[in-house]
Design an enzyme around this catalytic site. Structure first.
Site, PDB file in Angstrom:
ATOM      1  CB  SER A 142      -0.884   0.017   1.249  1.00 23.60           C
ATOM      2  OG  SER A 142      -1.561   1.261   1.383  1.00 23.60           O
ATOM      3  CE1 TYR A 155      -4.277  -2.605   4.642  1.00 21.50           C
ATOM      4  CE2 TYR A 155      -3.522  -0.374   4.164  1.00 21.50           C
ATOM      5  CZ  TYR A 155      -3.941  -1.618   3.728  1.00 21.50           C
ATOM      6  OH  TYR A 155      -4.037  -1.878   2.386  1.00 21.50           O
TER       7      TYR A 155
END
Length: 258
Positions: A142, A155
Site C-alpha cells: 500500500s 495497517y
C-alpha cells in the site's frame, strides 16, 4: 489479449474479492492457470464456477494463510499437480481505528494475516522455486506503507513490514533467479475502501480532493483506482517484460503520495 502467462501456474492469495479477484481474472485472461487462495470458501467456489465455464483455468483453495500448517498443506497440494511459477501476495485486512482505539486482537489479526500470512506463503512457495532456479513474487502492499495515515496505524505498519520483507526476499533469492517486487496501491474502489470511507460520491470526492484535517494531499489524477488498474501493474511485474526488475516498489496511486 496477449497470452503472457500461457502454460504458467500462479498462486494468488486474497483471491475471492477486490484486488485479488481482479488479479485472478487478469492472469486467467492472459493464459495463466491460477490457484486462488482465500479464507472465504463460498465466494471462491462461486468464482471458480464462473471462470471455469469454458474449461479449467483456476482451482479454489480455501485456506487461512495465518496458519503455517494449512499454508504448507495447500502449497504441497498445488505442487503435486503443477510447479508454481509465480506468487501474488494479495490477502490483507484493515481495521480503521484511531491508535488509542485499536484493540490487541485487531492488532494481532492485522499482523497475523498481512504479515505472518505473507511470510508463510512466500516461505513455502519460494523454497520450491529455489530448487527450480526461477520464480516471481509480487506482494500487494500500500502507499500507506511509506506515508503515515490517520486511523490506520496497524495497517500502515503491517504494509511497511511486507514491503520490506518482499525486498529482502528478493535480495537473498536473486542468485536463484527469483524476482520479488511490490505493488503499492492508493485508494482503490474495493470493499475495503468502502468499509473505511464509504462508497458515496461525496466521500470519494473527499479522497480525491484531500482532507487537511486528515493530512491527506488528495489524488492529482482526480480519480479513485479500480481493482483492474492494480491488477495490470501486478501482471506486468509477474511477466517476462519485467525480467530485469526486482526489489522494486511500483506505486499505483494516481500521484497521491508524490
Amino acid at each position: 489479449m496477449r497470452q503472457r502467462f500461457a502454460r504458467k501456474t500462479i498462486v494468488v492469495t486474497g483471491a475471492a474479492q477486490g484486488i485479488g479477484e481482479a488479479v485472478t481474472r487478469q492472469l486467467i485472461d492472459e493464459g495463466a492457470f491460477v490457484y486462488a487462495l482465500d479464507i472465504h470458501r463460498e465466494r471462491l467456489v462461486q468464482l471458480s464456477i464462473e471462470l471455469n465455464k469454458a474449461g479449467p483455468v483456476m482451482e479454489a483453495v480455501a485456506v487461512d494463510i495465518s496458519q503455517r500448517d494449512s499454508v504448507d498443506a495447500a502449497v504441497d497440494h498445488i505442487e503435486s499437480k503443477r510447479p508454481i511459477d509465480g506468487l501474488v501476495n494479495g490477502a490483507g485486512v484493515l481495521f480503521p481505528r484511531s491508535f488509542e482505539a485499536v484493540t490487541e486482537k485487531e492488532w494481532a489479526d492485522t499482523f497475523n494475516i498481512n504479515v505472518h500470512g505473507t511470510f508463510f506463503v512466500s516461505h513455502s512457495v519460494t523454497r520450491r522455486m529455489i530448487l527450480r532456479g526461477c520464480g516471481v513474487v509480487v506482494t500487494i502492499a500500500s502507499n500507506a506503507a511509506a506515508t503515515p495515515r490517520m486511523n490506520m496505524s496497524a495497517y500502515c505498519a503491517s504494509k511497511a513490514a511486507v514491503a520490506m520483507l518482499t525486498k529482502c526476499i528478493g535480495l537473498e533469492l536473486g542468485k536463484h533467479g527469483i524476482r520479488c517486487n511490490v505493488v503499492s496501491p492508493g485508494s482503490t474502489n474495493t470493499a475495503m475502501l468502502a468499509a473505511m470511507a464509504g462508497h458515496t460520491d461525496e466521500r470519494h470526492r473527499k479522497l480525491i480532493d484531500g482532507d487537511q484535517n486528515l493530512y491527506r494531499t488528495g489524488i492529482p489524477l482526480q480519480k479513485i483506482a479500480e481493482p483492474e488498474d492494480i491488477a495490470k501493474a501486478v501482471a506486468f511485474l509477474l511477466s517476462d517484460e519485467a525480467n530485469h526488475i526486482t526489489l522494486h516498489d511500483l506505486v499505483v496511486d494516481g500521484g497521491a503520495t508524490f
